[in-house]
Design a protein around this motif. Structure first.
Motif, PDB file in Angstrom:
ATOM      1  N   ALA A  86       0.837  -1.209   0.000  1.00 47.94           N
ATOM      2  CA  ALA A  86       0.000   0.000   0.000  1.00 47.94           C
ATOM      3  C   ALA A  86       0.872   1.260   0.000  1.00 47.94           C
ATOM      4  O   ALA A  86       0.558   2.239  -0.681  1.00 47.94           O
ATOM      5  CB  ALA A  86      -0.932  -0.005   1.208  1.00 47.94           C
ATOM      6  N   LEU A  87       1.968   1.234   0.740  1.00 44.57           N
ATOM      7  CA  LEU A  87       2.881   2.375   0.758  1.00 44.57           C
ATOM      8  C   LEU A  87       3.483   2.598  -0.619  1.00 44.57           C
ATOM      9  O   LEU A  87       3.558   3.727  -1.111  1.00 44.57           O
ATOM     10  CB  LEU A  87       3.980   2.149   1.804  1.00 44.57           C
ATOM     11  CG  LEU A  87       5.001   3.262   1.951  1.00 44.57           C
ATOM     12  CD1 LEU A  87       4.332   4.520   2.487  1.00 44.57           C
ATOM     13  CD2 LEU A  87       6.122   2.819   2.867  1.00 44.57           C
ATOM     14  N   ASN A 120      -2.904   3.400  -9.754  1.00 47.84           N
ATOM     15  CA  ASN A 120      -2.647   2.890  -8.408  1.00 47.84           C
ATOM     16  C   ASN A 120      -3.830   2.110  -7.847  1.00 47.84           C
ATOM     17  O   ASN A 120      -3.754   1.572  -6.750  1.00 47.84           O
ATOM     18  CB  ASN A 120      -2.267   4.027  -7.465  1.00 47.84           C
ATOM     19  CG  ASN A 120      -3.416   4.982  -7.225  1.00 47.84           C
ATOM     20  OD1 ASN A 120      -4.426   4.968  -7.924  1.00 47.84           O
ATOM     21  ND2 ASN A 120      -3.264   5.837  -6.236  1.00 47.84           N
ATOM     22  N   SER A 149      -2.236   8.921  -8.948  1.00 42.14           N
ATOM     23  CA  SER A 149      -3.633   8.482  -8.934  1.00 42.14           C
ATOM     24  C   SER A 149      -4.444   9.168 -10.025  1.00 42.14           C
ATOM     25  O   SER A 149      -5.666   9.093 -10.025  1.00 42.14           O
ATOM     26  CB  SER A 149      -4.252   8.756  -7.563  1.00 42.14           C
ATOM     27  OG  SER A 149      -4.265  10.147  -7.312  1.00 42.14           O
ATOM     28  N   LEU A 188      -3.544  -0.920  -4.865  1.00 46.03           N
ATOM     29  CA  LEU A 188      -4.223  -0.629  -3.604  1.00 46.03           C
ATOM     30  C   LEU A 188      -5.285  -1.677  -3.299  1.00 46.03           C
ATOM     31  O   LEU A 188      -5.477  -2.072  -2.148  1.00 46.03           O
ATOM     32  CB  LEU A 188      -4.842   0.766  -3.638  1.00 46.03           C
ATOM     33  CG  LEU A 188      -3.849   1.922  -3.530  1.00 46.03           C
ATOM     34  CD1 LEU A 188      -4.547   3.266  -3.745  1.00 46.03           C
ATOM     35  CD2 LEU A 188      -3.153   1.907  -2.174  1.00 46.03           C
ATOM     36  N   SER A 190       0.869   3.997  -2.965  1.00 52.36           N
ATOM     37  CA  SER A 190       0.529   5.405  -2.720  1.00 52.36           C
ATOM     38  C   SER A 190       1.492   6.345  -3.435  1.00 52.36           C
ATOM     39  O   SER A 190       1.158   7.509  -3.678  1.00 52.36           O
ATOM     40  CB  SER A 190       0.505   5.696  -1.218  1.00 52.36           C
ATOM     41  OG  SER A 190       1.821   5.593  -0.684  1.00 52.36           O
ATOM     42  N   GLY A 191       2.659   5.844  -3.802  1.00 53.21           N
ATOM     43  CA  GLY A 191       3.623   6.647  -4.549  1.00 53.21           C
ATOM     44  C   GLY A 191       3.322   6.718  -6.039  1.00 53.21           C
ATOM     45  O   GLY A 191       3.920   7.502  -6.767  1.00 53.21           O
ATOM     46  N   SER A 227      -3.467  -4.756  -2.111  1.00 52.06           N
ATOM     47  CA  SER A 227      -2.956  -4.580  -0.747  1.00 52.06           C
ATOM     48  C   SER A 227      -4.091  -4.623   0.271  1.00 52.06           C
ATOM     49  O   SER A 227      -3.919  -5.156   1.368  1.00 52.06           O
ATOM     50  CB  SER A 227      -2.155  -3.286  -0.621  1.00 52.06           C
ATOM     51  OG  SER A 227      -2.979  -2.165  -0.824  1.00 52.06           O
TER      52      SER A 227
END
Length: 179
Positions: A26-27, A44, A34, A48, A30-31, A51
């Motif tokens: 998830a980390l 993403n 989106s 996500l 998040s990079g 995850s």
């Protein structure tokens, strides 16, 4: 005296590892930008979603580990140490197929590189499943041809589905878009 048994500790470590893997995924997701792509879903979204599913699985595993444990699994008998040793040659064939496919995809195209990957992976799996005497003998030309044909039968429709129907660009052998 330990609060948890050895088996329960292993189950808690496993479930915590799955949760940590989900959080790491998830980390990383998040990079990723989106910015909305096709149908309003950004690139993403899928990482996500994966995850989140992995986090739920880890949560359920943790719940089970803290409760009765993975009760449906039989206890390991230390006297049964008759597990087969790892098949390093099978792993080498599978790794070679994957690496060759990645190295050659822009040169020979998606279809041929995936066919090569499939044939090498099938050879590696056959070696892993064979007895030591059988693994020492090379496979026949017939088995290589059959594996190549099966790899081609799988990779060609996938290539055509992506390029012709979904309009997603994959490396091809020719500029026509059909090979």
């Amino acid at each position: 005296m330990s609060f948890f048994s050895s088996k329960k500790k292993q189950e808690i470590i496993l479930s915590t590892g799955v949760i940590a893997l989900a959080l790491g995924l998830a980390l990383g997701a998040s990079g990723i930008s989106s910015e909305a792509g096709y149908a309003g879903i950004g690139p993403n979204f899928l990482p996500l979603l994966v995850s989140a599913g992995l986090f739920l699985c880890g949560g359920f595993l943790f719940w089970e580990a803290m409760g009765e444990g993975f009760s449906h699994l039989p206890d390991a008998d230390p006297s049964e140490a008759s597990q087969a040793p790892p098949c390093w040659s099978g792993m080498a064939w599978m790794s070679a197929g994957l690496l060759l496919s990645a190295a050659l995809i822009t040169t020979v195209g998606f279809i041929l590189s995936c066919t090569l990957c499939f044939a090498c992976a099938a050879h590696g799996l056959r070696q892993a499943n064979a007895s030591p005497a059988q693994a020492a003998q090379p496979l026949s030309i017939r088995s290589w041809v059959l594996d190549a044909f099966l790899g081609l039968a799988i990779s060609a429709p996938v290539f055509w589905m992506f390029t012709q129907f979904l309009a997603i660009s994959l490396p091809g052998l020719t500029q026509s878009g059909w090979l």
